[in-house]
Write a protein that holds these residues in place. Structure first.
Motif, PDB file in Angstrom:
ATOM      1  N   THR A  41       0.850  -1.182   0.000  1.00 40.42           N
ATOM      2  CA  THR A  41       0.000   0.000   0.000  1.00 40.42           C
ATOM      3  C   THR A  41       0.891   1.240   0.000  1.00 40.42           C
ATOM      4  O   THR A  41       1.783   1.355   0.842  1.00 40.42           O
ATOM      5  CB  THR A  41      -0.890   0.027   1.255  1.00 40.42           C
ATOM      6  N   SER A  42       0.646   2.139  -0.924  1.00 41.03           N
ATOM      7  CA  SER A  42       1.441   3.358  -0.970  1.00 41.03           C
ATOM      8  C   SER A  42       0.993   4.309   0.133  1.00 41.03           C
ATOM      9  O   SER A  42      -0.064   4.132   0.746  1.00 41.03           O
ATOM     10  CB  SER A  42       1.300   4.046  -2.327  1.00 41.03           C
ATOM     11  N   GLN A  43       1.808   5.309   0.383  1.00 43.30           N
ATOM     12  CA  GLN A  43       1.478   6.276   1.442  1.00 43.30           C
ATOM     13  C   GLN A  43       0.187   7.024   1.105  1.00 43.30           C
ATOM     14  O   GLN A  43      -0.642   7.265   1.980  1.00 43.30           O
ATOM     15  CB  GLN A  43       2.627   7.261   1.634  1.00 43.30           C
ATOM     16  N   SER A  44      -0.012   7.375  -0.169  1.00 40.55           N
ATOM     17  CA  SER A  44      -1.235   8.098  -0.527  1.00 40.55           C
ATOM     18  C   SER A  44      -2.471   7.213  -0.350  1.00 40.55           C
ATOM     19  O   SER A  44      -3.517   7.686   0.093  1.00 40.55           O
ATOM     20  CB  SER A  44      -1.145   8.612  -1.963  1.00 40.55           C
ATOM     21  N   GLU A  45      -2.348   5.924  -0.682  1.00 39.32           N
ATOM     22  CA  GLU A  45      -3.471   5.017  -0.466  1.00 39.32           C
ATOM     23  C   GLU A  45      -3.773   4.863   1.022  1.00 39.32           C
ATOM     24  O   GLU A  45      -4.944   4.824   1.424  1.00 39.32           O
ATOM     25  CB  GLU A  45      -3.166   3.637  -1.063  1.00 39.32           C
ATOM     26  N   ALA A  46      -2.726   4.799   1.838  1.00 40.24           N
ATOM     27  CA  ALA A  46      -2.923   4.694   3.284  1.00 40.24           C
ATOM     28  C   ALA A  46      -3.604   5.948   3.818  1.00 40.24           C
ATOM     29  O   ALA A  46      -4.495   5.867   4.675  1.00 40.24           O
ATOM     30  CB  ALA A  46      -1.583   4.479   3.986  1.00 40.24           C
ATOM     31  N   ASP A  47      -3.203   7.113   3.308  1.00 34.45           N
ATOM     32  CA  ASP A  47      -3.829   8.363   3.736  1.00 34.45           C
ATOM     33  C   ASP A  47      -5.305   8.404   3.339  1.00 34.45           C
ATOM     34  O   ASP A  47      -6.157   8.838   4.114  1.00 34.45           O
ATOM     35  CB  ASP A  47      -3.102   9.560   3.127  1.00 34.45           C
ATOM     36  N   GLN A  48      -5.609   7.952   2.126  1.00 31.18           N
ATOM     37  CA  GLN A  48      -7.002   7.931   1.670  1.00 31.18           C
ATOM     38  C   GLN A  48      -7.839   6.994   2.540  1.00 31.18           C
ATOM     39  O   GLN A  48      -8.966   7.325   2.927  1.00 31.18           O
ATOM     40  CB  GLN A  48      -7.079   7.486   0.211  1.00 31.18           C
ATOM     41  N   ASN A  49      -7.289   5.820   2.841  1.00 32.16           N
ATOM     42  CA  ASN A  49      -8.021   4.863   3.677  1.00 32.16           C
ATOM     43  C   ASN A  49      -8.248   5.414   5.080  1.00 32.16           C
ATOM     44  O   ASN A  49      -9.327   5.239   5.657  1.00 32.16           O
ATOM     45  CB  ASN A  49      -7.262   3.539   3.752  1.00 32.16           C
ATOM     46  N   ARG A  50      -7.237   6.071   5.631  1.00 34.24           N
ATOM     47  CA  ARG A  50      -7.372   6.668   6.971  1.00 34.24           C
ATOM     48  C   ARG A  50      -8.424   7.766   6.967  1.00 34.24           C
ATOM     49  O   ARG A  50      -9.266   7.845   7.874  1.00 34.24           O
ATOM     50  CB  ARG A  50      -6.019   7.238   7.416  1.00 34.24           C
ATOM     51  N   GLY A  51      -8.418   8.621   5.940  1.00 33.69           N
ATOM     52  CA  GLY A  51      -9.425   9.679   5.838  1.00 33.69           C
ATOM     53  C   GLY A  51     -10.829   9.117   5.706  1.00 33.69           C
ATOM     54  O   GLY A  51     -11.777   9.621   6.320  1.00 33.69           O
ATOM     55  N   ARG A  52     -10.972   8.050   4.934  1.00 34.51           N
ATOM     56  CA  ARG A  52     -12.281   7.413   4.770  1.00 34.51           C
ATOM     57  C   ARG A  52     -12.773   6.857   6.098  1.00 34.51           C
ATOM     58  O   ARG A  52     -13.944   6.997   6.466  1.00 34.51           O
ATOM     59  CB  ARG A  52     -12.167   6.290   3.728  1.00 34.51           C
TER      60      ARG A  52
END
Length: 81
Positions: A41-52
């Motif tokens: 998982t890339s950092q941007s994907e992790a950030d998106q998942n955390r925001g969701r």
């Protein structure tokens, strides 16, 4: 005329063979790279998942707060975990 055609044909085949050889050599690297991309998982994907996850929790807390106000009680945020 035949000599020119033969020379053009030889040069075009050389490029074609070299290109095919390059594709064959780089294919395993591309396959492994795409496999690693699918697993990690890339950092941007992790950030998106955390925001969701945060937005969903905030929505749940809002629903619970409105329910509690209607029933004149304290909100139970443990339902939102």
């Amino acid at each position: 005329m035949r000599l020119v055609a033969a020379a053009l044909l030889a040069f075009s085949l050389t490029g074609c063979v070299a290109r095919t050889a390059l594709d064959i050599v780089t294919l395993p690297v591309k396959v492994v790279g795409s496999g690693v991309d699918a697993v990690t998982t890339s950092q941007s994907e992790a950030d998106q998942n955390r925001g969701r996850k945060i937005r969903k929790r905030e929505e749940c807390e809002g629903r619970e707060m409105r329910r509690a106000e209607k029933q004149d009680r304290e909100p139970d945020y443990s339902r939102c975990d």
